[in-house]
Design a protein around this motif. Structure first.
Motif, PDB file in Angstrom:
ATOM      1  N   LYS A  44       0.830  -1.216   0.000  1.00 62.07           N
ATOM      2  CA  LYS A  44       0.000   0.000   0.000  1.00 62.07           C
ATOM      3  C   LYS A  44       0.859   1.260   0.000  1.00 62.07           C
ATOM      4  O   LYS A  44       0.414   2.316  -0.405  1.00 62.07           O
ATOM      5  CB  LYS A  44      -0.942  -0.014   1.199  1.00 62.07           C
ATOM      6  N   ALA A  45       2.089   1.146   0.484  1.00 66.29           N
ATOM      7  CA  ALA A  45       3.072   2.233   0.432  1.00 66.29           C
ATOM      8  C   ALA A  45       4.360   1.616  -0.088  1.00 66.29           C
ATOM      9  O   ALA A  45       4.575   0.415   0.047  1.00 66.29           O
ATOM     10  CB  ALA A  45       3.282   2.823   1.824  1.00 66.29           C
ATOM     11  N   SER A  46       5.198   2.425  -0.691  1.00 66.38           N
ATOM     12  CA  SER A  46       6.475   1.894  -1.169  1.00 66.38           C
ATOM     13  C   SER A  46       7.190   1.187  -0.031  1.00 66.38           C
ATOM     14  O   SER A  46       7.203   1.656   1.101  1.00 66.38           O
ATOM     15  CB  SER A  46       7.343   3.020  -1.707  1.00 66.38           C
ATOM     16  N   THR A  47       7.774   0.043  -0.355  1.00 74.95           N
ATOM     17  CA  THR A  47       8.510  -0.737   0.632  1.00 74.95           C
ATOM     18  C   THR A  47       9.971  -0.796   0.189  1.00 74.95           C
ATOM     19  O   THR A  47      10.269  -0.651  -0.994  1.00 74.95           O
ATOM     20  CB  THR A  47       7.887  -2.141   0.817  1.00 74.95           C
ATOM     21  N   TYR A  48      10.857  -1.008   1.145  1.00 70.65           N
ATOM     22  CA  TYR A  48      12.293  -0.917   0.871  1.00 70.65           C
ATOM     23  C   TYR A  48      13.041  -2.116   1.421  1.00 70.65           C
ATOM     24  O   TYR A  48      12.694  -2.646   2.474  1.00 70.65           O
ATOM     25  CB  TYR A  48      12.879   0.362   1.499  1.00 70.65           C
ATOM     26  N   PRO A  88       6.716  -1.771   8.198  1.00 69.44           N
ATOM     27  CA  PRO A  88       7.814  -1.102   8.908  1.00 69.44           C
ATOM     28  C   PRO A  88       9.018  -0.810   8.019  1.00 69.44           C
ATOM     29  O   PRO A  88       9.998  -0.253   8.476  1.00 69.44           O
ATOM     30  CB  PRO A  88       8.185  -2.114  10.001  1.00 69.44           C
ATOM     31  N   HIS A  89       8.943  -1.165   6.728  1.00 70.84           N
ATOM     32  CA  HIS A  89      10.084  -0.996   5.842  1.00 70.84           C
ATOM     33  C   HIS A  89       9.889   0.117   4.817  1.00 70.84           C
ATOM     34  O   HIS A  89      10.430   0.056   3.715  1.00 70.84           O
ATOM     35  CB  HIS A  89      10.397  -2.317   5.126  1.00 70.84           C
ATOM     36  N   SER A  90       9.115   1.139   5.177  1.00 70.36           N
ATOM     37  CA  SER A  90       9.066   2.308   4.315  1.00 70.36           C
ATOM     38  C   SER A  90      10.242   3.201   4.709  1.00 70.36           C
ATOM     39  O   SER A  90      11.052   2.821   5.560  1.00 70.36           O
ATOM     40  CB  SER A  90       7.730   3.039   4.432  1.00 70.36           C
ATOM     41  N   TYR A  91      10.384   4.375   4.106  1.00 70.09           N
ATOM     42  CA  TYR A  91      11.600   5.165   4.295  1.00 70.09           C
ATOM     43  C   TYR A  91      11.279   6.646   4.214  1.00 70.09           C
ATOM     44  O   TYR A  91      10.539   7.071   3.322  1.00 70.09           O
ATOM     45  CB  TYR A  91      12.598   4.805   3.189  1.00 70.09           C
ATOM     46  N   MET A  92      11.840   7.409   5.136  1.00 66.80           N
ATOM     47  CA  MET A  92      11.747   8.868   5.074  1.00 66.80           C
ATOM     48  C   MET A  92      13.154   9.390   4.810  1.00 66.80           C
ATOM     49  O   MET A  92      14.054   9.175   5.620  1.00 66.80           O
ATOM     50  CB  MET A  92      11.204   9.461   6.369  1.00 66.80           C
ATOM     51  N   GLY A  93      13.343  10.013   3.678  1.00 69.71           N
ATOM     52  CA  GLY A  93      14.646  10.535   3.302  1.00 69.71           C
ATOM     53  C   GLY A  93      14.671  10.852   1.822  1.00 69.71           C
ATOM     54  O   GLY A  93      13.636  10.945   1.180  1.00 69.71           O
TER      55      GLY A  93
END
Length: 174
Positions: A44-48, A88-93
């Protein structure tokens, strides 16, 4: 590499040792890190896929390819993992995007911060392998694609260029 730079191997070509992410999206196939989803399990959100080690001042050399779809992928830098849409594997940066919509995005803070002026689109190859070099020297990001300098940008907010894991993006896309 310049003589004063010592290479660090981030990927052993066999497994995801040194990386963490959602196992249902990330694997190693024929010596290549692969991020893949289907319409049924799309995030549902980009995962990393995140490196266990943190980096701030570095040169990253890699080859990347977008196999299907037209949405971009990217490498996230200078940030931190965050939870989005129960992942828990999305990213802010910062996100260095390729090979569609080349440019830089500041995830969950400022959105688009640099758009390709046409050089990356010209140098890049859609649905084929691209050799990419990211030189991250806070607050500056330089990117070369297939041997061509395509971006040299200095962030006007150096306080947002902190140490963080590297993140390989699997875009939220069905």
């Amino acid at each position: 590499l310049p003589q004063n730079e010592k290479p660090v191997v981030l990927f052993n070509g066999k497994d995801l040792s040194g990386w963490e992410g959602n196992d249902k999206y990330w694997s190693v196939q024929d010596g290549v890190i692969t991020g893949r989803n289907s319409a049924e399990n799309a995030p549902k959100a980009s995962t990393y896929l995140l490196s266990e080690k943190k980096y701030r001042n570095f040169r990253l050399l890699f080859e990347g390819s977008l196999v299907t779809g037209e949405m971009h992928s990217g490498v996230a830098i200078w940030g931190a993992p965050v939870e989005k849409e129960a992942d828990p594997h999305s990213y802010m940066g910062h996100l260095v995007m390729f090979p569609s919509a080349w440019g830089f995005w500041d995830l969950y803070r400022r959105n688009s911060i640099y758009k390709d002026d046409g050089r990356a689109r010209k140098a890049g190859r859609q649905h084929d392998w691209n050799q990419i070099e990211i030189l991250a020297q806070p607050p500056r990001i330089r990117v070369a694609v297939n041997g061509q300098l395509v971006a040299d940008w200095t962030d006007p907010k150096p306080e947002l260029c902190g140490e963080g894991p590297l993140g390989l993006q699997l875009h939220a896309n069905k």
